[in-house]
Design an enzyme around this catalytic site. Structure first.
Site, PDB file in Angstrom:
ATOM      1  N   HIS A   1       0.885  -1.298   0.119  1.00 54.91           N
ATOM      2  CA  HIS A   1       0.031   0.099   0.054  1.00 54.91           C
ATOM      3  C   HIS A   1       0.806   1.241  -0.008  1.00 54.91           C
ATOM      4  O   HIS A   1       1.550   1.402   0.873  1.00 54.91           O
ATOM      5  CB  HIS A   1      -0.680   0.051   1.406  1.00 54.91           C
TER       6      HIS A   1
ATOM      7  N   TYR B   1       3.551   2.093  13.726  1.00 56.37           N
ATOM      8  CA  TYR B   1       3.914   3.384  12.668  1.00 56.37           C
ATOM      9  C   TYR B   1       3.270   4.677  13.080  1.00 56.37           C
ATOM     10  O   TYR B   1       2.336   4.648  13.577  1.00 56.37           O
ATOM     11  CB  TYR B   1       3.662   2.853  11.279  1.00 56.37           C
TER      12      TYR B   1
END
Length: 468
Positions: A71, A134
């Site tokens: 992605h 993240y």
């Protein structure tokens, strides 16, 4: 899982531009381990972009072999492992020469990686109970989903050597259906917005960036700087840079009550709106300043000279500079005696020469012309080279001259006689007229912008080209 403790914080470039792998210090004892997963001061000093994360996400994966991606999202990410181990794979899906470049690495809690906007991200867990974390610098939204770019995990061109074959791994049906590289829609760059695009500088920027879809131009009809709604309605997530080519430049009219209001509205209030927008959305703001911020006492003006404006116009430009200077990512491009497409001093003198008029021109104001094509080139140079942010003087190079000397040059180049131009002092020229006070010395030092690698052409050659 074995983790190497007490490594030095360090960075390593990868084959994908902007993707950087970091070794993180992890400190452990009999109780477990600790690490600074994100330490802005240290990491920025090491070269990590100060990307201003706003959201922290964690993906927990129960089984080894869980595979997610590829992605590419419209924001930057700083990725690390909280516990367990992953095989990470990254593919550049940005529009440009590095499209399709691949980098892979195994990450445990002692590594982290920075992934810029548009780089495809994927990982495969190598241990059970792996937590993948993240930081991102934009909030997820439904609108943003339409800007995602995807690549199939099994793409033959990327040819990622997954440790656990994909047919044995856990994949989502969506990830299985992503396109191959040949069918991927590359993610375009964030845009540059040029406001004031119908003025002299705006027209030069239009010519310079002609055909570049990443640069958007807006005149007053498309983007009214005087309207707070124009700022609010713009989706600034799609932009990286604003070039402010708009300004109120009617120096004498600015001394009137109506002109004063208009000058402050355009040169200060509207600029403050742009500055606030740049700060809120982490944009680069390019703003064009003027020699009129100085009183002309100094023979040559450097970038660090304190402003001492003599006129309302000069005051508004100095105030606009002060506003822009608080934007972390800013370029103030200070220029003088601007010549571009449309009505200007050079065109006026050329018309007088053609008509046989013998003008008296001011001979005690000294400076250099600046052609808009060179201002535009200088702005592009600062942006493309990533020059240090701050203020840069930018005029054409060459021996400084008075307005009268430049007028004589124009007459000569136009086929008339230099002697047709006579000199007159500023005091005598404006005696009895309602006019703003001008600085007598407008010479701007070019050392700083030359040190940044941009060398403005000599004004005399540009003048000859301009007059054909």
């Amino acid at each position: 899982m074995s983790i190497e403790f007490s490594k030095q914080l360090s960075a390593r470039e990868t084959p994908i531009p902007g993707v950087v792998l970091y070794e993180l210090p992890v400190y452990g004892d009999n109780r477990g381990w600790f690490k600074e997963n994100w330490q802005r001061e240290k990491m920025v000093a090491l070269g990590l972009p100060d990307f201003k994360p706003v959201q922290n996400n964690i993906s927990f994966n129960e089984k080894a072999g869980t595979t997610r991606g590829i992605h590419a999202e419209p924001w930057d990410k700083f990725i690390s492992v909280a516990t367990g181990k992953i095989f990470g794979a990254w593919v550049d899906l940005r529009q440009g020469p590095s499209f399709g470049a691949v980098f892979t690495a195994e990450l445990d809690p002692s590594q982290a990686i920075f992934i810029p906007r548009g780089v495809g991200n994927a990982f495969q867990t190598l241990e059970d109970n792996t937590a993948y974390t993240y930081l991102v610098n934009d909030h997820w939204s439904a609108d943003a989903q339409g800007q995602y770019t995807f690549l199939n995990l099994a793409d033959e061109t990327a040819a990622i050597d997954w440790p656990i074959p994909l047919e044995e791994a856990e994949l989502s049906d969506k990830d299985k259906a992503h396109p191959r590289l040949a069918d991927v829609r590359p993610m375009g760059p964030r845009k540059t917005l040029v406001v004031g695009a119908n003025g002299q500088l705006g027209k030069a920027l239009r010519k310079l960036y002609e055909g570049d879809a990443s640069v958007e131009f807006a005149g007053r009809a498309e983007f009214d700087l005087g309207s707070p709604e124009a700022i609010a309605e713009k989706n600034w997530k799609n932009y990286s840079t604003i070039i402010n080519a708009a300004a109120y430049t009617a120096v004498d009219t600015a001394e009137t009550p109506e002109g004063r209001q208009a000058a402050w509205q355009t040169n200060v209030t509207a600029v403050a709106r742009l500055a606030r927008t740049a700060i809120e959305h982490d944009l680069t703001l390019v703003h064009v300043s003027s020699d009129y911020v100085f009183d002309g006492t100094a023979k040559t003006h450097t970038e660090d000279e304190a402003p001492t404006p003599l006129s309302v116009y000069g005051q508004t430009k100095a105030a606009g500079d002060a506003v822009v200077s608080v934007v972390p990512r800013h370029y103030i491009v200070r220029t003088s005696w601007v010549i571009g497409e449309g009505n200007n001093f050079v065109r006026t003198m050329a018309n007088l020469a053609a008509r046989g008029v013998r003008p008296a021109v001011v001979n005690d104001q000294i400076g250099r012309l600046t052609f808009t094509s060179d201002i535009a080139d200088g702005i592009r140079h600062l942006l493309e080279t990533g020059a240090p942010y701050g203020t840069y003087n930018l005029t054409n190079d060459g021996e400084p001259k008075s307005w009268a000397e430049i007028a004589a040059d124009v007459f000569e180049l136009s086929g008339a006689s230099r002697s047709d131009v006579s000199g007159i002092s500023t005091y005598e020229y404006f005696k009895g007229k309602d006019a703003a006070t001008r600085p007598l010395h407008s010479i701007l030092s070019l050392h700083k912008i030359q040190a940044a690698g941009f060398h403005p052409p000599v004004g005399e050659s540009r003048l000859a080209d301009y007059l054909g």
